[in-house]
Design a protein around this motif. Sequence first.
Motif, short mmCIF file in Angstrom:
data_model
loop_
_atom_site.label_atom_id
_atom_site.label_comp_id
_atom_site.label_asym_id
_atom_site.label_seq_id
_atom_site.Cartn_x
_atom_site.Cartn_y
_atom_site.Cartn_z
N PHE A 149 40.38 47.27 38.88
CA PHE A 149 40.72 46.29 39.75
C PHE A 149 40.53 46.81 41.02
O PHE A 149 41.28 48.12 41.49
CB PHE A 149 42.27 46.03 39.53
CG PHE A 149 42.98 45.09 40.51
CD1 PHE A 149 42.18 44.17 41.22
CD2 PHE A 149 44.22 45.46 41.13
CE1 PHE A 149 42.57 43.41 42.25
CE2 PHE A 149 44.57 44.62 41.89
CZ PHE A 149 43.88 43.75 42.52
N ILE A 150 39.79 46.41 42.04
CA ILE A 150 39.13 46.60 43.35
C ILE A 150 39.62 45.63 44.31
O ILE A 150 39.21 44.70 44.06
CB ILE A 150 37.85 46.90 43.45
CG1 ILE A 150 37.18 48.11 42.43
CG2 ILE A 150 37.35 47.28 44.91
CD1 ILE A 150 35.66 47.80 42.23
N GLN A 151 40.69 46.05 45.03
CA GLN A 151 41.16 45.03 45.89
C GLN A 151 40.24 44.86 47.22
O GLN A 151 39.51 45.83 47.43
CB GLN A 151 42.64 45.66 46.67
CG GLN A 151 43.86 45.80 45.33
CD GLN A 151 44.75 47.02 45.69
OE1 GLN A 151 44.85 46.97 46.95
NE2 GLN A 151 45.81 47.05 44.92
N ALA A 152 40.64 43.58 47.71
CA ALA A 152 40.02 43.37 49.03
C ALA A 152 38.35 43.45 48.70
O ALA A 152 37.69 44.11 49.43
CB ALA A 152 40.22 44.02 50.05
N GLY A 153 37.74 42.71 47.82
CA GLY A 153 36.50 42.95 47.32
C GLY A 153 35.30 42.44 48.57
O GLY A 153 34.33 42.98 48.47
N SER A 154 35.72 41.72 49.42
CA SER A 154 34.71 41.46 50.59
C SER A 154 34.74 42.44 51.55
O SER A 154 34.01 42.23 52.72
CB SER A 154 35.21 39.83 50.89
OG SER A 154 36.32 39.85 51.60
N GLY A 155 35.50 43.20 51.67
CA GLY A 155 35.81 44.20 52.71
C GLY A 155 34.58 45.34 52.65
O GLY A 155 33.94 45.28 51.94
#
Length: 333
Positions: A149-155
């Motif tokens: 699970f990778i948070q803030a995928g568009s950052g």
Amino acid sequence: MKAYILDGYGKKAQLRAGEVPEPELREDEVLVQVHASGVNLLDSKIRDGEFKLILPYRLPLVLGHDVAGIVTKLGSRVRQFKVGDEVYARPDDFRIGTFAEFVAVKEDSLALKPNNISMEEAASLPLVGLTAWQALVEKAGLKKGQKVFIQAGSGGVGTFAIQLAKHLGATVATTTSTANIALVKSLGADIVIDYKKEDFETILSGYDVVLNSQDAKTLEKSLNVLKPGGKLISISGPPDPEFAYEIKAPWLVKQVIRLLSFGTRRKAKRLNVRYSFLFMKASGSQLRQITALIESGAIRPVVDKVFPFASTNDALAYVESGRAKGKVVIKLL
């Protein structure tokens, strides 16, 4: 040389355009003429004074943690590079300063620029690429078939980490806003959660790894999506005792760091999962492995906006707004 200078810590403090001496070159360093510089949230956090405890910089200071440019001078012990090489790097702590016309970088922290991308794209990669590599490859040991699970995928970190995790063969879940769902899917995300409409904690479970980049509340919830024995690696804190040991922190700082992460570590232990904090380090050898992934097409840079050097403060403000898709870059040449 021209540079953007931080005269004093302060929230939203403006960097001052001015002249500073060229960096003095040490024998194991290379002088790089800066063509482009990546802008990171780390720059604004240092400017705000948030890292004074663990990175006690002397002011005035030139910020900037990402560089792509051309080698103009070599230290006496440098053997791997020559004048004229196109290179990129994340300079070491206490040798940062890429918001300037020249920066000195340790030979061991430098790599040849990927030959299939521009200087601006290359400047977007080192800090986020090394962060993702050190989190997913080094600390997590992410393997084919695992779930991450990778948070803030568009950052900045998210766009790189999704691609790296897919390359490693993992199933990837991420969070993003409605506007960026297509972007993160195009990078390889398998499960995309619109954080404005859904709560990831109710959707995800049994994960091997979480890459945490958000606030304390998100961190707390993220521990619950891991399976027993799973690992949560946080790049947004709180720092843990292992990190204090790594940076050889003074005794008092070690105690403060121990206290800061005490609650998180206690909850992780209760859930039978592992918590660790990552503050990425410069590494030329890891950058060379990243170069191979870029040149093979396995990973592509994601650059949102390129600002002229004269608009360095605007670039920093845009990064802080949280609206950037991928990375923000300053172009000098």
